[in-house]
Write a protein that holds these residues in place. Structure first.
Motif, short mmCIF file in Angstrom:
data_model
loop_
_atom_site.label_atom_id
_atom_site.label_comp_id
_atom_site.label_asym_id
_atom_site.label_seq_id
_atom_site.Cartn_x
_atom_site.Cartn_y
_atom_site.Cartn_z
N SER A 14 0.98 -1.22 0.03
CA SER A 14 -0.09 -0.02 -0.08
C SER A 14 0.85 1.20 -0.13
CB SER A 14 -1.01 -0.03 1.09
OG SER A 14 -0.19 0.24 2.49
N PHE A 18 -0.45 4.94 -1.14
CA PHE A 18 -0.26 6.11 -0.11
C PHE A 18 0.28 7.03 -0.36
CE2 PHE A 18 1.80 7.82 4.00
CZ PHE A 18 0.68 8.25 4.68
N SER A 21 -1.92 8.87 -2.77
CA SER A 21 -3.00 9.50 -2.34
C SER A 21 -2.58 10.84 -1.49
CB SER A 21 -3.73 8.47 -1.32
OG SER A 21 -2.66 8.33 -0.14
N GLY A 40 -9.58 5.80 -1.60
CA GLY A 40 -8.95 4.78 -0.99
C GLY A 40 -9.80 3.64 -1.61
N THR A 141 -4.50 -1.35 1.43
CA THR A 141 -4.34 -0.02 0.42
C THR A 141 -5.59 0.93 0.72
OG1 THR A 141 -3.27 -1.65 -1.13
CG2 THR A 141 -4.25 0.53 -1.83
N THR A 142 -6.60 0.20 0.59
CA THR A 142 -7.94 1.12 0.97
C THR A 142 -7.69 2.09 2.12
OG1 THR A 142 -9.42 -0.36 -0.18
CG2 THR A 142 -10.44 1.39 1.24
N ALA A 145 -4.73 4.73 1.54
CA ALA A 145 -5.01 5.71 0.57
C ALA A 145 -5.79 6.50 1.16
CB ALA A 145 -5.40 5.13 -0.66
N SER A 146 -6.91 5.97 1.75
CA SER A 146 -7.62 7.08 2.52
C SER A 146 -7.37 8.08 3.61
CB SER A 146 -9.04 6.35 3.13
OG SER A 146 -9.63 5.67 2.12
N THR A 149 -5.10 10.56 1.68
CA THR A 149 -5.77 11.75 0.87
C THR A 149 -6.09 12.43 2.05
OG1 THR A 149 -6.65 9.90 -0.38
CG2 THR A 149 -7.88 12.17 -0.22
#
Length: 187
Positions: A14, A18, A21, A40, A141-142, A145-146, A149
């Motif tokens: 991730s 990351f 994002s 994400g 990863t979700t 990435a969230s 962001t």
């Protein structure tokens, strides 16, 4: 693969998402929670699919490299990890304020998930539950990435480089552990 190795693998995969994002978050200036989760999810879904594709390619070629499978896994994981370390040390990230589109986001997610496809191919040579591994990579990863962001507009370039660098070092470590386990170094 042990649960600890699975978690380390998932979060190291991730790292690219990351870092990307964070840039996406900086471009949004003030990302809302729904934007962060949406970004994400795009990264997470793509990142969960690519190891499955790589694994399928690895399984198809497995009979040709069975005697060297641990060396293949070691080489791929080490090469990907070294590339991530190199990119983390040398990336000149440009944070601008351009409009986000879904296609640009999917393209970015695909570009950051190519290493997961290669890792998936290397996992075909060791005893791994690829579905669980892919789901773990997608979930990590979700999440990352969230978070990236949301943090993007505050942390900018600095954190992205370190995330990729640390993810690369973890992949190199996993590659070395695979090699050590299959060559009997720790037996």
């Amino acid at each position: 693969m042990t649960p600890v190795a699975l978690v380390l693998l998932a979060f190291s995969m991730s790292a690219d998402a990351f870092a990307a994002s964070i840039s996406k978050g900086a471009e949004l200036r003030r990302p809302r929670f729904r934007h962060a989760v949406g970004i994400g999810l795009v990264f997470g879904v793509v990142e969960a699919i690519t190891p499955l594709l790589g694994w399928a390619a690895g399984v198809a070629s497995q009979r040709f490299v069975q005697a060297w499978d641990h060396w293949v896994a070691f080489a791929l994981l080490t090469a990907i990890g070294a590339h991530m370390v190199y990119a983390g040390l040398n990336k000149e990230e440009k944070i601008g304020h351009r409009r986000q589109t879904l296609w640009l986001l999917i393209l970015t997610a695909t570009a950051t998930s190519l290493d997961a496809m290669a890792v998936g191919a290397s996992l075909a040579f060791i005893d791994v539950d690829i579905v669980t591994t892919s789901l773990a990579i997608g979930l990590a990863t979700t999440l990352m990435a969230s978070i990236g962001t949301v943090l993007g507009h505050r942390l900018g370039r600095f954190v992205g480089h370190w995330a990729e660098l640390i993810g690369g070092v973890v992949l190199i470590g996993i590659g070395c552990a695979v090699l050590a386990e299959h060559t009997g170094v720790f037996s």
